[in-house]
Enzyme design. Structure first.
Site, PDB file in Angstrom:
ATOM      1  N   HIS A  71      65.837  59.795  39.308  1.00 20.66           N
ATOM      2  CA  HIS A  71      65.562  60.655  40.305  1.00 20.66           C
ATOM      3  C   HIS A  71      64.621  59.800  41.122  1.00 20.66           C
ATOM      4  O   HIS A  71      63.769  58.763  40.731  1.00 20.66           O
ATOM      5  CB  HIS A  71      65.580  61.678  40.804  1.00 20.66           C
ATOM      6  CG  HIS A  71      64.250  62.301  40.060  1.00 20.66           C
ATOM      7  ND1 HIS A  71      63.830  63.042  39.980  1.00 20.66           N
ATOM      8  CD2 HIS A  71      63.455  62.144  39.149  1.00 20.66           C
ATOM      9  CE1 HIS A  71      61.961  63.746  39.648  1.00 20.66           C
ATOM     10  NE2 HIS A  71      61.937  62.442  39.036  1.00 20.66           N
ATOM     11  N   CYS A  88      56.553  59.629  41.101  1.00 18.49           N
ATOM     12  CA  CYS A  88      58.066  60.065  41.081  1.00 18.49           C
ATOM     13  C   CYS A  88      59.018  59.612  42.899  1.00 18.49           C
ATOM     14  O   CYS A  88      60.191  59.742  42.690  1.00 18.49           O
ATOM     15  CB  CYS A  88      58.578  61.994  41.499  1.00 18.49           C
ATOM     16  SG  CYS A  88      58.095  61.642  39.480  1.00 18.49           S
ATOM     17  N   HIS A 101      63.098  55.964  38.676  1.00 20.36           N
ATOM     18  CA  HIS A 101      62.913  56.702  37.214  1.00 20.36           C
ATOM     19  C   HIS A 101      63.606  57.780  36.514  1.00 20.36           C
ATOM     20  O   HIS A 101      64.204  58.144  37.806  1.00 20.36           O
ATOM     21  CB  HIS A 101      61.651  56.520  37.278  1.00 20.36           C
ATOM     22  CG  HIS A 101      60.409  58.228  37.843  1.00 20.36           C
ATOM     23  ND1 HIS A 101      60.698  58.416  39.059  1.00 20.36           N
ATOM     24  CD2 HIS A 101      60.815  59.048  37.215  1.00 20.36           C
ATOM     25  CE1 HIS A 101      60.579  59.304  39.146  1.00 20.36           C
ATOM     26  NE2 HIS A 101      60.507  59.736  38.377  1.00 20.36           N
ATOM     27  N   HIS A 160      64.178  60.761  33.844  1.00 21.12           N
ATOM     28  CA  HIS A 160      63.577  61.915  32.926  1.00 21.12           C
ATOM     29  C   HIS A 160      64.392  62.136  31.594  1.00 21.12           C
ATOM     30  O   HIS A 160      65.575  62.238  31.828  1.00 21.12           O
ATOM     31  CB  HIS A 160      63.032  63.363  33.953  1.00 21.12           C
ATOM     32  CG  HIS A 160      61.992  62.692  34.565  1.00 21.12           C
ATOM     33  ND1 HIS A 160      60.682  63.184  34.517  1.00 21.12           N
ATOM     34  CD2 HIS A 160      62.053  62.788  36.261  1.00 21.12           C
ATOM     35  CE1 HIS A 160      60.256  62.624  35.188  1.00 21.12           C
ATOM     36  NE2 HIS A 160      60.859  62.517  35.987  1.00 21.12           N
ATOM     37  N   ASP A 219      74.284  64.618  33.521  1.00 20.63           N
ATOM     38  CA  ASP A 219      73.910  62.943  32.647  1.00 20.63           C
ATOM     39  C   ASP A 219      73.952  61.469  32.111  1.00 20.63           C
ATOM     40  O   ASP A 219      75.502  61.272  32.970  1.00 20.63           O
ATOM     41  CB  ASP A 219      74.425  62.701  31.320  1.00 20.63           C
ATOM     42  CG  ASP A 219      73.843  62.315  29.879  1.00 20.63           C
ATOM     43  OD1 ASP A 219      73.007  62.725  29.723  1.00 20.63           O
ATOM     44  OD2 ASP A 219      74.147  62.214  28.669  1.00 20.63           O
ATOM     45  N   HIS A 220      72.983  60.988  32.529  1.00 13.09           N
ATOM     46  CA  HIS A 220      72.528  60.053  32.730  1.00 13.09           C
ATOM     47  C   HIS A 220      73.273  59.527  34.560  1.00 13.09           C
ATOM     48  O   HIS A 220      74.052  58.243  34.605  1.00 13.09           O
ATOM     49  CB  HIS A 220      73.810  59.221  31.970  1.00 13.09           C
ATOM     50  CG  HIS A 220      72.955  58.528  30.437  1.00 13.09           C
ATOM     51  ND1 HIS A 220      73.192  59.591  29.084  1.00 13.09           N
ATOM     52  CD2 HIS A 220      72.534  57.543  29.863  1.00 13.09           C
ATOM     53  CE1 HIS A 220      72.761  59.177  28.487  1.00 13.09           C
ATOM     54  NE2 HIS A 220      72.278  57.567  28.395  1.00 13.09           N
ATOM     55  N   GLU A 238      60.500  69.273  32.880  1.00 10.36           N
ATOM     56  CA  GLU A 238      60.847  67.604  33.186  1.00 10.36           C
ATOM     57  C   GLU A 238      60.137  66.922  32.251  1.00 10.36           C
ATOM     58  O   GLU A 238      60.496  65.854  32.539  1.00 10.36           O
ATOM     59  CB  GLU A 238      60.446  68.040  34.876  1.00 10.36           C
ATOM     60  CG  GLU A 238      60.966  66.153  35.528  1.00 10.36           C
ATOM     61  CD  GLU A 238      61.221  66.327  36.465  1.00 10.36           C
ATOM     62  OE1 GLU A 238      61.115  66.346  37.749  1.00 10.36           O
ATOM     63  OE2 GLU A 238      59.565  66.189  37.301  1.00 10.36           O
TER      64      GLU A 238
HETATM   65 NI    NI Z   1      60.224  62.301  38.384  1.00 15.01          NI
END
Ligand code: NI
Length: 135
Positions: A15, A34, A40, A42, A80-81, A125
Site C-alpha cells: 500500500h 508509508c 511498500h 506489510h 493477498d499479494h 499491520e
Molecule cells: Ni505501511
C-alpha cells in the site's frame, strides 16, 4: 451464555498512504515511510471474532469450517499479494490504513455471517500496531 470464537488468517499486501489534496511534504510528514510513492508491503495478521450463543445441537457458536472458507474466499483470496491502492476498488479513493482495511473486511464478512452473531475484526499491520473494529 455468549462465547467468542476466533479464527486467525494472514495476507501480504502493498500500500501507500497519502492524501492527494496535500503536498508531498505534508504527506511525508504525516505518513512517514508509508507515503513512499513506490509502495511498500506489510504482513497483515487478521483475527476474525464471532460472538454468540452456543447452539444446543452442535455445541458450536459457528462452524469453524464455514468461517475458515468465508475468510479465505472473501478476504485472503481478494487481498493477498495485491497492491491495495491499485487493485482493490474500495481503496481507489480511500486511504488503505489498517483502520480502513479493518472496516472493509468487517463489511465484506458481516453480510455473510448470521445476524444473530456479533462480528469483530482485529488487524495487525505490524507485530506491535493493530486495530480493532466491531461495527
Ligand atoms: Ni505501511
Amino acid at each position: 451464555m455468549k462465547v467468542t470464537v476466533n479464527r486467525k488468517a494472514h495476507f501480504n499486501a502493498a500500500h501507500r498512504l497519502y492524501n492527494c489534496e496535500w503536498s508531498d511534504a505534508r504527506n511525508a510528514e504525516v505518513f512517514g515511510k508509508c507515503a513512499n510513492p513506490n509502495y511498500h508491503g506489510h504482513n497483515y495478521e487478521l483475527i476474525v471474532s464471532v460472538r454468540g450463543d452456543i447452539h444446543p445441537e452442535t455445541g458450536f457458536v459457528m462452524d469453524m469450517k464455514i468461517l475458515k472458507k468465508l475468510i479465505k474466499e472473501e478476504i485472503e483470496d481478494v487481498f493477498d499479494h495485491k497492491n491495495l491502492n491499485e487493485e482493490i476498488k474500495e481503496f481507489a479513493t480511500l486511504n488503505p490504513t489498517a483502520e480502513n482495511i479493518s472496516v472493509i473486511i468487517w463489511n465484506k464478512l458481516r453480510s455473510k455471517i448470521d445476524s444473530k452473531l456479533d462480528l469483530s475484526i482485529t488487524l495487525y499491520e505490524t507485530p506491535r500496531n493493530f486495530v480493532t473494529f466491531k461495527g
